[in-house]
Design a protein around this motif. Structure first.
Motif, PDB file in Angstrom:
ATOM      1  N   PHE A 130      33.959  23.779  36.155  1.00 59.67           N
ATOM      2  CA  PHE A 130      34.441  24.867  35.305  1.00 59.67           C
ATOM      3  C   PHE A 130      35.508  25.679  36.020  1.00 59.67           C
ATOM      4  N   PHE A 131      35.261  26.020  37.288  1.00 64.58           N
ATOM      5  CA  PHE A 131      36.234  26.805  38.045  1.00 64.58           C
ATOM      6  C   PHE A 131      37.552  26.047  38.232  1.00 64.58           C
ATOM      7  N   ILE A 132      37.478  24.743  38.457  1.00 66.19           N
ATOM      8  CA  ILE A 132      38.685  23.960  38.663  1.00 66.19           C
ATOM      9  C   ILE A 132      39.446  23.764  37.347  1.00 66.19           C
ATOM     10  N   ILE A 133      38.734  23.441  36.280  1.00 67.70           N
ATOM     11  CA  ILE A 133      39.386  23.119  35.013  1.00 67.70           C
ATOM     12  C   ILE A 133      39.893  24.358  34.287  1.00 67.70           C
ATOM     13  N   SER A 134      39.052  25.378  34.151  1.00 69.75           N
ATOM     14  CA  SER A 134      39.475  26.520  33.330  1.00 69.75           C
ATOM     15  C   SER A 134      39.307  27.865  34.019  1.00 69.75           C
ATOM     16  N   GLY A 135      39.146  27.867  35.311  1.00 73.46           N
ATOM     17  CA  GLY A 135      38.970  29.126  36.034  1.00 73.46           C
ATOM     18  C   GLY A 135      40.168  30.040  35.956  1.00 73.46           C
ATOM     19  N   ASN A 136      41.374  29.473  36.019  1.00 74.49           N
ATOM     20  CA  ASN A 136      42.575  30.299  35.968  1.00 74.49           C
ATOM     21  C   ASN A 136      42.824  30.879  34.578  1.00 74.49           C
ATOM     22  N   GLN A 137      42.262  30.261  33.557  1.00 72.15           N
ATOM     23  CA  GLN A 137      42.423  30.773  32.199  1.00 72.15           C
ATOM     24  C   GLN A 137      41.463  31.922  31.916  1.00 72.15           C
ATOM     25  N   VAL A 138      40.248  31.844  32.428  1.00 69.87           N
ATOM     26  CA  VAL A 138      39.250  32.880  32.133  1.00 69.87           C
ATOM     27  C   VAL A 138      39.325  34.066  33.085  1.00 69.87           C
ATOM     28  N   ILE A 139      40.071  33.912  34.170  1.00 67.58           N
ATOM     29  CA  ILE A 139      40.133  35.003  35.150  1.00 67.58           C
ATOM     30  C   ILE A 139      40.752  36.259  34.530  1.00 67.58           C
ATOM     31  N   GLU A 140      41.612  36.077  33.555  1.00 67.09           N
ATOM     32  CA  GLU A 140      42.266  37.216  32.902  1.00 67.09           C
ATOM     33  C   GLU A 140      41.311  38.015  32.026  1.00 67.09           C
ATOM     34  N   HIS A 141      40.258  37.378  31.545  1.00 64.36           N
ATOM     35  CA  HIS A 141      39.374  37.988  30.561  1.00 64.36           C
ATOM     36  C   HIS A 141      38.049  38.484  31.123  1.00 64.36           C
ATOM     37  N   SER A 142      37.812  38.269  32.400  1.00 68.03           N
ATOM     38  CA  SER A 142      36.512  38.601  32.966  1.00 68.03           C
ATOM     39  C   SER A 142      36.660  39.356  34.281  1.00 68.03           C
ATOM     40  N   LEU A 143      36.009  40.485  34.353  1.00 68.17           N
ATOM     41  CA  LEU A 143      36.026  41.270  35.591  1.00 68.17           C
ATOM     42  C   LEU A 143      35.328  40.517  36.726  1.00 68.17           C
ATOM     43  N   LEU A 144      34.273  39.758  36.386  1.00 66.99           N
ATOM     44  CA  LEU A 144      33.564  38.961  37.394  1.00 66.99           C
ATOM     45  C   LEU A 144      34.512  37.965  38.045  1.00 66.99           C
ATOM     46  N   TYR A 145      35.227  37.203  37.249  1.00 57.92           N
ATOM     47  CA  TYR A 145      36.113  36.175  37.795  1.00 57.92           C
ATOM     48  C   TYR A 145      37.330  36.791  38.482  1.00 57.92           C
ATOM     49  N   GLN A 146      37.748  37.961  38.049  1.00 64.69           N
ATOM     50  CA  GLN A 146      38.818  38.653  38.754  1.00 64.69           C
ATOM     51  C   GLN A 146      38.363  39.048  40.155  1.00 64.69           C
ATOM     52  N   GLN A 147      37.117  39.507  40.244  1.00 63.75           N
ATOM     53  CA  GLN A 147      36.589  39.889  41.558  1.00 63.75           C
ATOM     54  C   GLN A 147      36.419  38.661  42.444  1.00 63.75           C
ATOM     55  N   LEU A 148      35.924  37.565  41.886  1.00 62.73           N
ATOM     56  CA  LEU A 148      35.808  36.328  42.658  1.00 62.73           C
ATOM     57  C   LEU A 148      37.189  35.829  43.077  1.00 62.73           C
ATOM     58  N   GLY A 149      38.158  35.948  42.159  1.00 62.48           N
ATOM     59  CA  GLY A 149      39.514  35.500  42.438  1.00 62.48           C
ATOM     60  C   GLY A 149      40.206  36.302  43.519  1.00 62.48           C
ATOM     61  N   SER A 150      39.723  37.510  43.764  1.00 63.20           N
ATOM     62  CA  SER A 150      40.324  38.300  44.839  1.00 63.20           C
ATOM     63  C   SER A 150      39.889  37.802  46.221  1.00 63.20           C
ATOM     64  N   LEU A 151      38.809  37.067  46.279  1.00 62.05           N
ATOM     65  CA  LEU A 151      38.326  36.516  47.554  1.00 62.05           C
ATOM     66  C   LEU A 151      38.933  35.143  47.824  1.00 62.05           C
ATOM     67  N   PHE A 152      38.825  34.236  46.852  1.00 65.72           N
ATOM     68  CA  PHE A 152      39.400  32.888  46.919  1.00 65.72           C
ATOM     69  C   PHE A 152      40.046  32.592  45.575  1.00 65.72           C
ATOM     70  N   THR A 153      40.881  31.567  45.543  1.00 66.38           N
ATOM     71  CA  THR A 153      41.392  31.116  44.252  1.00 66.38           C
ATOM     72  C   THR A 153      40.244  30.454  43.492  1.00 66.38           C
ATOM     73  N   MET A 154      40.381  30.360  42.195  1.00 69.62           N
ATOM     74  CA  MET A 154      39.319  29.749  41.400  1.00 69.62           C
ATOM     75  C   MET A 154      39.166  28.267  41.736  1.00 69.62           C
ATOM     76  N   ASP A 155      40.282  27.606  42.068  1.00 67.78           N
ATOM     77  CA  ASP A 155      40.193  26.207  42.482  1.00 67.78           C
ATOM     78  C   ASP A 155      39.406  26.061  43.780  1.00 67.78           C
ATOM     79  N   MET A 156      39.588  26.997  44.696  1.00 65.49           N
ATOM     80  CA  MET A 156      38.840  26.963  45.961  1.00 65.49           C
ATOM     81  C   MET A 156      37.353  27.170  45.701  1.00 65.49           C
ATOM     82  N   TRP A 157      37.016  28.109  44.822  1.00 65.92           N
ATOM     83  CA  TRP A 157      35.611  28.295  44.454  1.00 65.92           C
ATOM     84  C   TRP A 157      35.040  26.992  43.905  1.00 65.92           C
ATOM     85  N   GLY A 158      35.814  26.337  43.042  1.00 62.41           N
ATOM     86  CA  GLY A 158      35.360  25.074  42.471  1.00 62.41           C
ATOM     87  C   GLY A 158      35.132  24.014  43.524  1.00 62.41           C
ATOM     88  N   LEU A 159      36.032  23.906  44.479  1.00 65.53           N
ATOM     89  CA  LEU A 159      35.874  22.911  45.543  1.00 65.53           C
ATOM     90  C   LEU A 159      34.664  23.211  46.426  1.00 65.53           C
TER      91      LEU A 159
END
Length: 137
Positions: free
Chosen positions: A27-56
């Motif tokens: 999910f993080f690799i395929i659509s993480g960059n799309q949902v990061i704009e709509h979710s405070l949770l994913y924005q906070q996770l994205g501030s630590l690593f990229t969503m692709d890195m979380w997925g890996l």
């Protein structure tokens, strides 16, 4: 050869965690960059690593847990140790981010429980690897 006393139970729990980590990683690799704009949770996770890195990272935990389940040698315990440790770390980070971004602590508590299960897999793998090493000496 692996011991069978508790292995079946641990392998069952590891399989469930493997599936969860696999789906989360994909999910993080395929659509993480799309949902990061709509979710405070994913924005906070994205501030630590990229969503692709979380997925890996989630996928690496899945691969190690799968190796631990499929392999019927003593090295499976080392795989459980590393796969469970990686899974527990990222799940605890996910739970902490969830605590900070939601009004409902139930979701964060669920992720904390999954992290504890993965930590249990890691501890079991470490203890069994240590026991087998001690027996060889």
């Amino acid at each position: 050869m692996k011991d069978k006393k508790y292995d079946d139970s641990i392998e069952g729990i590891a399989f469930v965690m493997l599936l969860y980590n696999l789906l989360t990683g994909l999910f993080f690799i395929i659509s993480g960059n799309q949902v990061i704009e709509h979710s405070l949770l994913y924005q906070q996770l994205g501030s630590l690593f990229t969503m692709d890195m979380w997925g890996l990272i989630f996928l690496s935990s899945s691969i190690l847990l799968m190796f631990g389940i499929v392999t019927k040698t003593k090295t499976a315990y080392v795989s459980f140790l590393f796969g469970g440790s990686i899974g527990a770390c990222v799940m605890f980070l996910y739970a902490i981010a969830r605590f900070d971004t939601t009004d409902y602590t139930l979701f964060a508590a669920r992720y904390s429980m999954m992290a504890i299960l993965q930590l249990g897999i890691a501890i079991y793998g470490g203890v069994m690897a240590w026991n087998h090493r001690k027996k060889q000496k």
